[in-house]
Design an enzyme around this catalytic site. Structure first.
Site, short mmCIF file in Angstrom:
data_model
loop_
_atom_site.label_atom_id
_atom_site.label_comp_id
_atom_site.label_asym_id
_atom_site.label_seq_id
_atom_site.Cartn_x
_atom_site.Cartn_y
_atom_site.Cartn_z
N HIS A 88 3.92 7.17 3.86
CA HIS A 88 4.88 6.06 3.69
C HIS A 88 4.44 5.15 2.56
O HIS A 88 3.30 5.21 2.10
CB HIS A 88 5.07 5.25 4.99
CG HIS A 88 3.85 4.51 5.48
ND1 HIS A 88 2.95 5.04 6.37
CD2 HIS A 88 3.41 3.26 5.22
CE1 HIS A 88 2.01 4.15 6.63
NE2 HIS A 88 2.25 3.06 5.95
N HIS A 140 0.85 -1.20 0.00
CA HIS A 140 0.00 0.00 0.00
C HIS A 140 0.88 1.24 0.00
O HIS A 140 2.07 1.18 0.32
CB HIS A 140 -0.97 0.04 1.19
CG HIS A 140 -0.31 0.03 2.53
ND1 HIS A 140 0.03 -1.13 3.18
CD2 HIS A 140 0.07 1.03 3.36
CE1 HIS A 140 0.59 -0.84 4.35
NE2 HIS A 140 0.64 0.47 4.48
N GLU A 187 7.73 1.15 5.04
CA GLU A 187 7.20 0.05 5.86
C GLU A 187 7.44 -1.24 5.11
O GLU A 187 7.26 -1.30 3.88
CB GLU A 187 5.68 0.27 6.07
CG GLU A 187 5.02 -0.81 6.91
CD GLU A 187 3.53 -0.56 7.11
OE1 GLU A 187 2.93 0.23 6.35
OE2 GLU A 187 2.97 -1.15 8.05
CO CO Z 1 1.19 1.27 6.30
#
Ligand code: CO
Length: 135
Positions: free
Chosen positions: A79, A7, A130
């Protein structure tokens, strides 16, 4: 090491307004907002064919995205999350290469119920990364 973009997360000051904009402007499918008090955010997902966009609004006093929104009051990209098949192997490789892992360096269960780690944005040219274990 990196397989898929799981994502891309956008920090936004107003989740409802953002979801409405994505629905109205892009005819996008946006999930219902979900409060995640243990992560200090309310989240909704924009469905994209090959990934998802995670819309994050601060929740509570100590939200991890509050300082980002203080610096970027209109919101912005917060992020990017890459999938890795083996999170601990990825962590050890990255640490050996000099990258800093945030927090105590141990995976935590992320917003999607899978182990995640965050890498220091200064080690990746300004982008918070991430890593999520998906295997
Ligand atoms: Co995330």
């Amino acid at each position: 090491m990196l397989t898929w973009v799981n994502h891309i997360a956008l920090a936004v000051p107003d989740l409802e307004a953002t979801a409405a904009r994505y629905r109205d402007s892009f005819a996008a499918t946006v999930s219902e907002p979900q409060a995640l008090p243990e992560h200090g955010v309310t989240v909704a997902f924009v469905a994209i064919a090959n990934t998802k966009i995670e819309l994050l609004e601060p929740l509570g006093e100590n939200s991890p995205i509050s300082s980002f929104l203080a610096k970027n009051p209109d919101g912005g990209m917060h992020h990017i999350c890459y999938e890795v098949p083996d999170l601990l192997a990825a962590r050890d490789h990255l640490k050996a290469a000099g990258a800093r892992v945030l927090g105590d360096g141990n995976p935590k269960i992320g917003a999607h119920g899978k182990p995640v780690l965050f890498l220091h944005p200064k080690d990746f040219f300004g982008t918070l990364i991430e890593l999520e274990e998906v295997n």
